[in-house]
Design a protein around this motif. Structure first.
Motif, mmCIF file in Angstrom:
data_model
loop_
_atom_site.group_PDB
_atom_site.id
_atom_site.type_symbol
_atom_site.label_atom_id
_atom_site.label_comp_id
_atom_site.label_asym_id
_atom_site.label_seq_id
_atom_site.Cartn_x
_atom_site.Cartn_y
_atom_site.Cartn_z
ATOM 1 N N LYS A 321 -115.452 20.970 21.092
ATOM 2 C CA LYS A 321 -115.991 19.848 21.794
ATOM 3 C C LYS A 321 -117.266 19.624 21.481
ATOM 4 C CE LYS A 321 -112.954 20.871 25.794
ATOM 5 N NZ LYS A 321 -112.675 21.341 27.157
ATOM 6 N N GLU A 322 -118.430 20.657 21.225
ATOM 7 C CA GLU A 322 -119.661 20.407 20.748
ATOM 8 C C GLU A 322 -119.693 19.742 19.426
ATOM 9 O OE1 GLU A 322 -121.246 24.485 20.244
ATOM 10 O OE2 GLU A 322 -121.240 24.813 22.535
ATOM 11 N N TYR A 323 -118.924 19.767 18.689
ATOM 12 C CA TYR A 323 -118.981 19.153 17.353
ATOM 13 C C TYR A 323 -118.400 17.409 17.681
ATOM 14 C CZ TYR A 323 -119.517 23.356 14.287
ATOM 15 O OH TYR A 323 -120.133 24.432 13.839
ATOM 16 N N GLU A 324 -117.539 17.611 18.423
ATOM 17 C CA GLU A 324 -117.108 16.211 18.776
ATOM 18 C C GLU A 324 -118.217 15.391 19.479
ATOM 19 O OE1 GLU A 324 -113.161 14.137 20.911
ATOM 20 O OE2 GLU A 324 -113.831 16.174 21.295
ATOM 21 N N GLN A 325 -118.934 16.051 20.505
ATOM 22 C CA GLN A 325 -120.011 15.437 21.158
ATOM 23 C C GLN A 325 -121.092 14.906 20.126
ATOM 24 O OE1 GLN A 325 -119.876 14.918 24.048
ATOM 25 N NE2 GLN A 325 -121.983 13.415 24.190
ATOM 26 N N VAL A 326 -121.435 15.664 19.048
ATOM 27 C CA VAL A 326 -122.183 15.465 18.160
ATOM 28 C C VAL A 326 -121.718 13.971 17.242
ATOM 29 C CG1 VAL A 326 -123.569 16.354 16.077
ATOM 30 C CG2 VAL A 326 -123.372 17.638 17.934
ATOM 31 N N VAL A 327 -120.559 14.300 16.769
ATOM 32 C CA VAL A 327 -119.917 13.092 16.156
ATOM 33 C C VAL A 327 -119.890 11.999 16.959
ATOM 34 C CG1 VAL A 327 -117.705 12.198 14.844
ATOM 35 C CG2 VAL A 327 -118.445 14.922 14.480
ATOM 36 N N VAL A 328 -119.708 11.877 18.129
ATOM 37 C CA VAL A 328 -119.704 10.532 18.925
ATOM 38 C C VAL A 328 -120.865 10.261 19.073
ATOM 39 C CG1 VAL A 328 -119.266 9.926 21.190
ATOM 40 C CG2 VAL A 328 -117.347 11.264 20.172
ATOM 41 N N GLU A 329 -121.905 11.012 19.279
ATOM 42 C CA GLU A 329 -123.504 10.358 19.328
ATOM 43 C C GLU A 329 -123.862 9.742 18.096
ATOM 44 O OE1 GLU A 329 -125.797 13.576 20.626
ATOM 45 O OE2 GLU A 329 -124.888 13.867 22.778
ATOM 46 N N ASP A 330 -123.330 10.553 16.920
ATOM 47 C CA ASP A 330 -123.982 9.968 15.441
ATOM 48 C C ASP A 330 -123.157 8.493 15.396
ATOM 49 O OD1 ASP A 330 -125.041 10.530 12.860
ATOM 50 O OD2 ASP A 330 -122.783 10.127 12.408
ATOM 51 N N ARG A 331 -121.720 8.438 15.839
ATOM 52 C CA ARG A 331 -121.061 7.395 15.576
ATOM 53 C C ARG A 331 -121.812 6.386 16.330
ATOM 54 N NH1 ARG A 331 -114.658 8.866 16.026
ATOM 55 N NH2 ARG A 331 -114.518 9.860 13.728
#
Length: 390
Positions: A321-331
């Motif tokens: 979930k943490e990685y997913e949040q980072v990926v979403v913000e980066d996108r």
């Protein structure tokens, strides 16, 4: 009967006429032959008379046809009433002559002059007429009356009436006889038909009787043979049924023996099988207990492993979930940058287009540095010198 009395002159005149008639009748009686039967030329005389009658008849017919043809021609050619009446009278006269001639010809053919009956009748009538005329003439001379003539006429009428009655009675009798003969023939035919029908009926009944006798004999023989055949068939069926029952009894006995032997063998087999199954039951029960203990141990191990895996899964889920949040913000950040770059590119492209349009307008309209420069006189002279030098 009273007779009217004539005057003297009329009586003399009538008596004279009657006397002349009597003389002619007397002369006719003397010159008339009794009959043509014994004469050799009788048939020739008759043939001549008939030929004369035929010739006169043919002449009248041809004359009548010619008169009719002339009448038709006159009607077509003219409408004169006098001529038409004249030709009509001639036609009527010719038709009357033809009718009278035909009547005479028919009567002549109907009466045969070769027979003595006609001659005798003519002689009798002549004698009677001569006697009546003589008596009447004497009465006219003496009394100027003709009572004898009236009486003779009345007697002749009565005689003819009596003769006519006799003829009528004879004709009625003949008709009655013919009717009775016809009825007799009808009755005879009816009786003959009835007798024939009865004979035919008798013959038919005899034929039926013979047929019934023959049929009865045939039916008796047939029934006897049928009974014999039925008895034979019944005996045969009974024998066959008895044989079948014997065979069936033997078959059933064999089957009973087979079933008994099979039952004993099956019973032994089932006992052996039961003992084997008891042994297998003990083996499988012991094996079940061991397998249950082993599987329980494996289950405990799997439960412990499952708890560890669950804890690890929770940690990995949190990390995901943490990685997913980072990926979403980066996108999101990259999308913003991409949109900004696209907007800048669009603005740059629009500015370039506007500048190009404006330069084109300046060139076409001659605005700014692209406008036309004004040249001096020197320049013009220089051009002229150049042209001359050329």
């Amino acid at each position: 009967m009273t007779s009217p009395m004539l005057c003297g002159v009329d009586a003399i005149h009538v008596a004279t006429v009657l006397e002349d008639c009597c003389d002619q009748l007397s002369i006719l009686g003397r010159i008339m032959p009794h009959s043509f039967d014994m004469r050799q030329d009788a048939y020739e005389i008759v043939d001549n008379d008939v030929s004369e009658l035929l010739d006169s008849q043919r002449q009248l017919e041809s004359r009548y046809q010619s008169v009719l043809a002339r009448k038709m021609d006159v009607r077509q050619m003219t409408q004169n009433t006098d001529k038409l009446n004249l030709i009509e009278k001639e036609v009527l006269k010719t038709g009357g002559d033809l009718k009278n001639s035909t009547h005479v010809f028919r009567r002549s053919l109907r009466q045969n002059p070769l027979t003595s009956d006609n001659t005798a009748k003519i002689q009798h009538d002549r004698i009677f007429l001569e006697a009546v005329m003589s008596e009447t003439m004497g009465e006219l001379i003496h009394n100027r009356t003709f009572l004898a003539l009236l009486e003779a006429v009345e007697l002749e009428k009565k005689r003819k009436a009596s003769l006519q009655n006799t003829i009528q009675k004879e004709e009625d009798g003949r008709k009655r006889v013919r009717q009775l003969q016809k009825q007799l023939l009808d009755v005879k035919k009816e009786k003959e038909t009835e007798v024939q029908n009865r004979e035919e009926m008798i013959a038919h009944l005899k034929d039926q009787l013979q047929e019934m006798k023959a049929k009865t004999n045939m039916e008796g023989k047939y029934i006897k043979k049928c009974a014999e055949v039925a008895v034979t068939q019944t005996q045969k069926r009974c024998f066959l049924s008895e044989q079948e029952m014997k065979d069936e009894t033997e078959n059933l006995q064999n089957q009973i023996d087979k079933e008994t032997r099979a039952n004993s063998e099956i019973e032994a087999f089932l006992r052996n099988h039961h003992s084997n199954l008891e042994k297998k039951l003990d083996f499988w029960q012991e094996k079940y207990e061991k397998d249950v203990e082993a599987k329980q141990h494996e289950l405990d191990v799997l439960k412990a492993s499952k708890a560890k895996d669950l804890e690890r899964l929770q940690e990995l889920t949190k990390l995901y979930k943490e990685y997913e949040q980072v990926v979403v913000e980066d996108r999101i950040e990259k999308e913003k940058i991409r949109r900004k770059d696209e907007m800048e590119a669009i603005e740059l492209k629009g500015a370039v287009k506007v500048q190009a349009w404006w330069r084109g307008m300046m060139v076409r309209k001659g605005f700014g540095p692209y406008g036309k420069k004004k040249k001096g006189k020197k320049g013009k002279k220089g051009k002229k010198g150049k042209k001359k030098g050329k």
